[in-house]
Each structure stands twice: as C-alpha cells, then as structure tokens.
Design a protein around this motif. Sequence first.
Motif, PDB file in Angstrom:
ATOM      1  N   HIS A  47       0.842  -1.191   0.000  1.00  0.00           N
ATOM      2  CA  HIS A  47       0.000   0.000   0.000  1.00  0.00           C
ATOM      3  C   HIS A  47       0.879   1.243   0.000  1.00  0.00           C
ATOM      4  O   HIS A  47       1.658   1.474   0.924  1.00  0.00           O
ATOM      5  CB  HIS A  47      -0.904  -0.005   1.236  1.00  0.00           C
ATOM      6  N   LYS A  48       0.755   2.068  -1.040  1.00  0.00           N
ATOM      7  CA  LYS A  48       1.550   3.297  -1.196  1.00  0.00           C
ATOM      8  C   LYS A  48       0.600   4.481  -1.358  1.00  0.00           C
ATOM      9  O   LYS A  48      -0.337   4.438  -2.154  1.00  0.00           O
ATOM     10  CB  LYS A  48       2.476   3.214  -2.420  1.00  0.00           C
ATOM     11  N   ARG A  49       0.875   5.535  -0.603  1.00  0.00           N
ATOM     12  CA  ARG A  49       0.081   6.769  -0.691  1.00  0.00           C
ATOM     13  C   ARG A  49       1.032   7.951  -0.709  1.00  0.00           C
ATOM     14  O   ARG A  49       2.028   7.960   0.022  1.00  0.00           O
ATOM     15  CB  ARG A  49      -0.863   6.908   0.503  1.00  0.00           C
ATOM     16  N   TRP A  50       0.718   8.946  -1.529  1.00  0.00           N
ATOM     17  CA  TRP A  50       1.514  10.165  -1.490  1.00  0.00           C
ATOM     18  C   TRP A  50       0.669  11.383  -1.833  1.00  0.00           C
ATOM     19  O   TRP A  50      -0.323  11.307  -2.538  1.00  0.00           O
ATOM     20  CB  TRP A  50       2.735  10.090  -2.393  1.00  0.00           C
ATOM     21  N   GLN A  51       1.098  12.490  -1.257  1.00  0.00           N
ATOM     22  CA  GLN A  51       0.517  13.805  -1.550  1.00  0.00           C
ATOM     23  C   GLN A  51       1.634  14.695  -2.062  1.00  0.00           C
ATOM     24  O   GLN A  51       2.607  14.962  -1.348  1.00  0.00           O
ATOM     25  CB  GLN A  51      -0.096  14.414  -0.291  1.00  0.00           C
ATOM     26  N   TYR A  52       1.526  15.127  -3.303  1.00  0.00           N
ATOM     27  CA  TYR A  52       2.514  15.988  -3.936  1.00  0.00           C
ATOM     28  C   TYR A  52       1.841  17.313  -4.268  1.00  0.00           C
ATOM     29  O   TYR A  52       0.698  17.345  -4.744  1.00  0.00           O
ATOM     30  CB  TYR A  52       3.051  15.339  -5.214  1.00  0.00           C
ATOM     31  N   VAL A  53       2.554  18.408  -4.035  1.00  0.00           N
ATOM     32  CA  VAL A  53       2.046  19.737  -4.335  1.00  0.00           C
ATOM     33  C   VAL A  53       3.098  20.491  -5.140  1.00  0.00           C
ATOM     34  O   VAL A  53       4.297  20.442  -4.812  1.00  0.00           O
ATOM     35  CB  VAL A  53       1.727  20.522  -3.046  1.00  0.00           C
ATOM     36  N   ALA A  54       2.676  21.181  -6.200  1.00  0.00           N
ATOM     37  CA  ALA A  54       3.551  22.028  -7.008  1.00  0.00           C
ATOM     38  C   ALA A  54       3.099  23.474  -6.888  1.00  0.00           C
ATOM     39  O   ALA A  54       1.894  23.759  -6.966  1.00  0.00           O
ATOM     40  CB  ALA A  54       3.531  21.594  -8.469  1.00  0.00           C
ATOM     41  N   ILE A  64       6.718  19.632  -3.319  1.00  0.00           N
ATOM     42  CA  ILE A  64       6.666  19.120  -1.957  1.00  0.00           C
ATOM     43  C   ILE A  64       5.926  17.793  -1.976  1.00  0.00           C
ATOM     44  O   ILE A  64       4.852  17.682  -2.592  1.00  0.00           O
ATOM     45  CB  ILE A  64       5.912  20.112  -1.024  1.00  0.00           C
ATOM     46  N   ALA A  65       6.462  16.779  -1.309  1.00  0.00           N
ATOM     47  CA  ALA A  65       5.812  15.466  -1.290  1.00  0.00           C
ATOM     48  C   ALA A  65       5.885  14.859   0.106  1.00  0.00           C
ATOM     49  O   ALA A  65       6.914  14.941   0.783  1.00  0.00           O
ATOM     50  CB  ALA A  65       6.473  14.525  -2.292  1.00  0.00           C
ATOM     51  N   ILE A  66       4.773  14.237   0.513  1.00  0.00           N
ATOM     52  CA  ILE A  66       4.690  13.425   1.719  1.00  0.00           C
ATOM     53  C   ILE A  66       4.294  12.032   1.260  1.00  0.00           C
ATOM     54  O   ILE A  66       3.288  11.860   0.562  1.00  0.00           O
ATOM     55  CB  ILE A  66       3.646  13.984   2.699  1.00  0.00           C
ATOM     56  N   VAL A  67       5.083  11.017   1.639  1.00  0.00           N
ATOM     57  CA  VAL A  67       4.915   9.680   1.082  1.00  0.00           C
ATOM     58  C   VAL A  67       4.823   8.653   2.208  1.00  0.00           C
ATOM     59  O   VAL A  67       5.710   8.582   3.066  1.00  0.00           O
ATOM     60  CB  VAL A  67       6.092   9.316   0.150  1.00  0.00           C
ATOM     61  N   TYR A 122      -0.288  19.732   5.229  1.00  0.00           N
ATOM     62  CA  TYR A 122      -1.109  20.073   4.077  1.00  0.00           C
ATOM     63  C   TYR A 122      -2.544  19.671   4.381  1.00  0.00           C
ATOM     64  O   TYR A 122      -2.800  18.568   4.885  1.00  0.00           O
ATOM     65  CB  TYR A 122      -0.612  19.322   2.838  1.00  0.00           C
ATOM     66  N   GLY A 123      -3.489  20.528   4.087  1.00  0.00           N
ATOM     67  CA  GLY A 123      -4.879  20.189   4.330  1.00  0.00           C
ATOM     68  C   GLY A 123      -5.816  21.075   3.542  1.00  0.00           C
ATOM     69  O   GLY A 123      -5.422  22.115   2.984  1.00  0.00           O
ATOM     70  N   ALA A 124      -7.086  20.661   3.491  1.00  0.00           N
ATOM     71  CA  ALA A 124      -8.109  21.396   2.749  1.00  0.00           C
ATOM     72  C   ALA A 124      -9.342  21.560   3.607  1.00  0.00           C
ATOM     73  O   ALA A 124      -9.773  20.614   4.286  1.00  0.00           O
ATOM     74  CB  ALA A 124      -8.465  20.652   1.467  1.00  0.00           C
ATOM     75  N   VAL A 125      -9.912  22.763   3.577  1.00  0.00           N
ATOM     76  CA  VAL A 125     -11.165  23.050   4.276  1.00  0.00           C
ATOM     77  C   VAL A 125     -12.028  23.885   3.336  1.00  0.00           C
ATOM     78  O   VAL A 125     -11.623  24.979   2.923  1.00  0.00           O
ATOM     79  CB  VAL A 125     -10.930  23.817   5.594  1.00  0.00           C
ATOM     80  N   ASP A 126     -13.200  23.338   2.978  1.00  0.00           N
ATOM     81  CA  ASP A 126     -14.161  24.066   2.142  1.00  0.00           C
ATOM     82  C   ASP A 126     -13.523  24.600   0.858  1.00  0.00           C
ATOM     83  O   ASP A 126     -13.741  25.754   0.456  1.00  0.00           O
ATOM     84  CB  ASP A 126     -14.790  25.214   2.931  1.00  0.00           C
ATOM     85  N   GLY A 127     -12.747  23.757   0.190  1.00  0.00           N
ATOM     86  CA  GLY A 127     -12.161  24.140  -1.086  1.00  0.00           C
ATOM     87  C   GLY A 127     -10.940  25.020  -0.997  1.00  0.00           C
ATOM     88  O   GLY A 127     -10.374  25.415  -2.020  1.00  0.00           O
ATOM     89  N   VAL A 191       0.518  29.766  -9.594  1.00  0.00           N
ATOM     90  CA  VAL A 191      -0.423  28.668  -9.811  1.00  0.00           C
ATOM     91  C   VAL A 191       0.020  27.459  -8.999  1.00  0.00           C
ATOM     92  O   VAL A 191       1.207  27.101  -9.003  1.00  0.00           O
ATOM     93  CB  VAL A 191      -0.502  28.299 -11.306  1.00  0.00           C
ATOM     94  N   ALA A 192      -0.927  26.833  -8.318  1.00  0.00           N
ATOM     95  CA  ALA A 192      -0.669  25.605  -7.564  1.00  0.00           C
ATOM     96  C   ALA A 192      -1.411  24.439  -8.203  1.00  0.00           C
ATOM     97  O   ALA A 192      -2.426  24.619  -8.882  1.00  0.00           O
ATOM     98  CB  ALA A 192      -1.112  25.767  -6.110  1.00  0.00           C
ATOM     99  N   SER A 193      -0.904  23.240  -7.979  1.00  0.00           N
ATOM    100  CA  SER A 193      -1.599  22.025  -8.392  1.00  0.00           C
ATOM    101  C   SER A 193      -1.177  20.904  -7.456  1.00  0.00           C
ATOM    102  O   SER A 193      -0.170  21.020  -6.750  1.00  0.00           O
ATOM    103  CB  SER A 193      -1.280  21.657  -9.844  1.00  0.00           C
ATOM    104  N   PHE A 194      -1.950  19.818  -7.438  1.00  0.00           N
ATOM    105  CA  PHE A 194      -1.566  18.697  -6.576  1.00  0.00           C
ATOM    106  C   PHE A 194      -1.813  17.360  -7.255  1.00  0.00           C
ATOM    107  O   PHE A 194      -2.587  17.240  -8.206  1.00  0.00           O
ATOM    108  CB  PHE A 194      -2.244  18.766  -5.204  1.00  0.00           C
TER     109      PHE A 194
END
Length: 326
Positions: A47-54, A64-67, A122-127, A191-194
């Motif tokens: 099981h592999k999970r990652w969150q990458y942000v540019a 930035i990456a958390i793996v 890193y987190g998201a609240v209401d978009g 500009v950001a993306s994930f």
Amino acid sequence: MPPAPTAIPDPDGHPRFGRFAGATAAIDWTRLAAPYARSAPWRHFHHKRWQYVALATEEVFCGIAIVDLGWTSTAFAYAFDRVLRAEVAGYSQNGLPGMGARVASHANGDSAFRWPGSRIHYGAVDGQYRLALRCCGFEIDAAFAATDAPLLLAVGPVAGGAVHATQKSPGMPLAGEVRCAGRRYRLDGGVASFDYSNGLLARDTAWQWASAHSLALGFNLQAGYFGEHENALWLDGRLIPLGAARFDYDRARPLAPWHVHTDDGLLDLQFTPEGARREDKNLLVAASRYIQPIGHFSGWVKAAPGAAPRRVERLAGVTEDHYSRW
C-alpha cells in the motif's frame, strides 16, 4: 467524464475502473472483493500513498511530497529559482515504521510529516488548500483555492500489484511566500496544483510523468505502471481525457529537450529543462532512482481531434523519470 463515485471501492467491494470528474470522499482497499482483494500482510507492504504539491511562479518553482510506503515513510521539498536556474533550498528525510508521514485516505484530507526540527502540513477546508513547511531554515506558507474546473479521479488495475487510484488537480490561484537562503519569494499570482495517489502497487514500479498548469490550461501525463488512466487535459474549465503518452528524451542527458505527445493527436509539446532535482536512494531492502527536471512547455493542445490547436507558450512545469523498488 462521468462524476466521481462517493467512495472507492463500491459497497460490493468492486473498484470502479475509469476516469471521472470530481473528488471521491474515501478510498479503502480493505473492502476490496475478489479478484483484487489481498491479505492484510500483503497490503501492509504494497500500500503506497503520497501527496505531492507544485507551486509555480515566474520566479520560483517548489515541489513538496509526503509519502507513506506502508512499512516506512519519506518526505521531500525543494525550491528552484527559475531566474538563477538553481535549486536554492532542499529537504529530504526518511521516516521510520509508524513514524514520520501521515497521508490522508482521500485527496481533501490532511497529510503531514514530522521529524525533529522539521514539519510539513497540508490540508483542505471548504475548497481552500493550505501548505505549511518548516524544515531547517526552509519555510513555505501557501494557500490556494479550488476553481470551477473539476479534479480528475482515475482508478485502474496495476500489473504485479492490485489496484490504484489517483486524484489530479487543475491549476489553482496561489498566494503566500517561500523563505530560504536569506531570500523571500512571493507566491501571489502564481499557480498551484496537486497529485494525490493511493494504491496497492507492485514491488518494482517505474514511470515517466509530466505536469504543468496555468489557470486556463493544464495537463497531467504518465507512461509506465498506470498506463494512460491518468492522462488528461484541462482547457478553459473542461476536463478532457487524453490517450497514451509518449516521452522522447535522452535518459543520459535529462537536461536536454524532451518531446512529449499523446497518440490521440491532442497534445504535442516540447519541454525545455531549466534545471532538475535528482535523488537516488538505496535502503538495502528498497531503492529509488528519481529525477525531476523543472522547466517550461511549448507547443499545442486540442480539445478534440477536429478542433483548432491551442498554442502553449512557456508553460511552467516538470517532467519526471522515476523507478522505485519498495
């Protein structure tokens, strides 16, 4: 594309393979039914999970990456000065089993990495997405908001593994600041993306990847373990599936130009590297080889086979050549 299912897999345990528009609220591979179900020990190691942000502006690019690798974890972050054409800050740290990284079970959850003297959240609240990084004199405070353009959700089988799901974002308006090396880089107007990924992968996994975004136009391309499942174009708020991606480049000279195109004739781009982040690791039981050139794309894209080409001029983004034994 059809709307994203609320959860993966379905209540009957079957994954819904395909490409969808929007976000799913939960990914839980423990509920998989045959033939994709696996034992708990197998899932633990696969099981592999990652969150990458540019984060991209005319002046700076940050990745930035958390793996979470299941049996261990890692994180990295860098800031690349596009004017100096040099990496001005870098951070990389392996965690320990059960310590270090926490990656959410879906794209809009909280993810974090903590180590003595370092933290990434890193987190998201209401978009509204927020990233905070404090790593050995390298600091980022970034905020970016969802737009009307949908996320991509791609779900599919993986040879040698079981199944994989990924969520990719379009370009989103960015604000904030990067502080490193005695300098401050404003992110306002950028500009950001994930890229959020969550799957049961093979022990040996390799891919080539490309991603770049403005607020009006962006794309995600991958060739390798996940085939064409996650290939997509965002154009004026529309999410358009793309065919198989081809990466023509010299692996021995990754800073030479790349040619990236899709076999459906909807995307043809030249990538000009400005620099690169490279990292090779050998952890005895695991290893990785990774290079991520930073630069810009020029060429054209199309919304449909008969549509007029839309010019792409110096769109900031990255390519990647990655191999992992994990």
